[in-house]
Write an enzyme that holds these catalytic residues in place. Structure first.
Site, short mmCIF file in Angstrom:
data_model
loop_
_atom_site.label_atom_id
_atom_site.label_comp_id
_atom_site.label_asym_id
_atom_site.label_seq_id
_atom_site.Cartn_x
_atom_site.Cartn_y
_atom_site.Cartn_z
N ASP A 194 0.87 -1.19 0.00
CA ASP A 194 0.00 0.00 0.00
C ASP A 194 0.90 1.24 0.00
O ASP A 194 2.11 1.13 0.23
CB ASP A 194 -0.92 0.01 1.23
CG ASP A 194 -1.94 1.15 1.20
OD1 ASP A 194 -2.28 1.64 0.10
OD2 ASP A 194 -2.41 1.56 2.28
N SER A 195 0.28 2.39 -0.21
CA SER A 195 1.04 3.64 -0.12
C SER A 195 1.31 4.00 1.33
O SER A 195 2.21 4.78 1.63
CB SER A 195 0.23 4.77 -0.76
OG SER A 195 -1.03 4.85 -0.12
N TYR A 223 -0.96 8.58 -2.57
CA TYR A 223 -1.01 8.28 -4.00
C TYR A 223 -2.14 9.04 -4.70
O TYR A 223 -2.09 9.27 -5.90
CB TYR A 223 -1.26 6.79 -4.22
CG TYR A 223 -0.03 5.91 -4.18
CD1 TYR A 223 1.25 6.43 -4.02
CD2 TYR A 223 -0.16 4.53 -4.34
CE1 TYR A 223 2.36 5.60 -4.00
CE2 TYR A 223 0.94 3.70 -4.33
CZ TYR A 223 2.19 4.23 -4.16
OH TYR A 223 3.27 3.40 -4.15
N CYS A 262 -4.30 -1.69 -2.20
CA CYS A 262 -4.44 -0.25 -2.46
C CYS A 262 -5.23 -0.08 -3.75
O CYS A 262 -4.80 -0.51 -4.82
CB CYS A 262 -3.05 0.37 -2.62
SG CYS A 262 -3.07 2.10 -3.10
N CYS A 311 -11.02 2.58 -0.67
CA CYS A 311 -9.64 2.89 -0.29
C CYS A 311 -9.40 2.07 0.96
O CYS A 311 -10.23 2.06 1.88
CB CYS A 311 -9.48 4.38 0.01
SG CYS A 311 -7.91 4.80 0.80
N1 DGL Z 1 -4.89 3.03 0.61
C1 DGL Z 1 -4.91 3.58 -0.69
C2 DGL Z 1 -6.11 3.06 -1.48
O1 DGL Z 1 -6.64 2.00 -1.22
C3 DGL Z 1 -4.70 5.02 -0.97
C4 DGL Z 1 -4.25 6.06 -0.01
C5 DGL Z 1 -3.46 7.17 -0.71
O2 DGL Z 1 -2.28 6.95 -0.96
O3 DGL Z 1 -4.03 8.22 -1.03
O4 DGL Z 1 -6.54 3.67 -2.42
#
Ligand code: DGL
Length: 270
Positions: free
Chosen positions: A13-14, A45, A77, A192
């Site tokens: 994940d980010s 991200y 993610c 998310c």
């Molecule tokens: N957890 C990530 C997702 O499922 C994104 C969070 C981010 O980096 O903005 O989209």
């Protein structure tokens, strides 16, 4: 006959939102070595331009695959998956990937009012992948895409400190709630992986009750289904479950949090 693969699964994940998927996977997919990678140097991200993020992901996954040789990768993610999963499968054809994409199909099957909202990062909302899911599976619904600038960050703060600004959560989720011709939104898709950690606060600050769709368990089940068809080498118990942060400088609160998920933070070397 092909060789057994490394008995490890890499969750990506980010940030630390991907732990929502790790949590579910721990229950149904024991026995494998867990490697959690957060690209926190590039968080969030949601704000990245697509070409730059795609290049970063292809490059980063090349190095992660080289370093960890995981039997399976779970991209926990939505923002990364909706952009890069197809490309990653082409570039790394021998690697098993599990992606995470907005649960638009189950939402369309379940809604009674026909009004569904997808709450995601601005990146996921912009993706062609997300739009294609809507035209493929939810053409008969009214789907509102809500790109949230701040929720992933709010979730990170909450996970690290236990504090959450409820007014901010209320503001971020408000556009999900639509009233139209006597009908109301009855489903909000949490697209998310950070958001399930704020689900209670969302319930509390929502103007009316809705069904919140969280895909963490479904992703873990998909990983299990794939794992059942694979041959893993025997796990060496001396290799611990680890967490790696691309900043190589996670906060103490983050290291404490991941240790609660059974992961020891190790230096980033990919
Ligand atoms: N957890 C990530 C997702 O499922 C994104 C969070 C981010 O980096 O903005 O989209």
């Amino acid at each position: 006959m092909s060789e057994p693969v490394d008995p490890s699964v890499l969750f990506f994940d980010s940030g630390i939102g991907g732990l929502s998927v790790v949590k579910e996977a721990r229950i149904i997919l024991p026995g494998l070595r867990y490697v959690f990678v957060a690209d926190d140097a590039a968080f969030p991200y949601g704000a990245w331009e697509e070409p730059a993020l795609l290049d970063r992901l292809v490059d980063l996954f090349g190095r992660l695959i080289e370093t960890f040789r995981p039997g399976m990768i779970v991209i926990a993610c939505n923002t990364a998956s909706t952009l890069a999963i197809d490309r990653l499968r082409v570039v790394f054809p021998d690697q098993v990937f599990v992606g995470t994409v907005p649960a638009i199909k189950p939402a369309a099957e379940r809604t009674r009012s026909g009004l569904v909202s997808v709450l995601a990062t601005p990146g996921t909302v912009r993706r062609q992948y997300t739009r294609d899911l809507i035209s493929q599976f939810a053409a008969r619904c009214h789907v509102r895409l809500v790109g949230s600038e701040n929720l992933a960050e709010l979730a990170e703060t909450y996970m690290q400190t236990g504090f959450v600004d409820e007014e901010a959560v209320r503001r971020e989720i408000a556009p999900c709630f639509v009233e139209e011709n006597g009908r109301r939104t009855d489903i909000v898709v949490l697209a998310c992986t950070h958001y399930p950690f704020l689900a209670n606060r969302m319930r509390k600050t929502a103007p009316w009750p809705v069904d919140w769709i969280d895909t963490s368990e479904a992703i873990a089940r998909r990983a299990l289904a794939l794992a059942e068809g694979m041959e893993f080498a025997h796990r060496d118990d001396r290799r611990p479950d680890i967490a790696v942060f691309t900043s190589d400088d996670p906060r103490t609160e983050v290291m404490r949090l991941v240790s609660g998920f059974g992961l020891s933070t190790v230096p980033y070397s990919a």
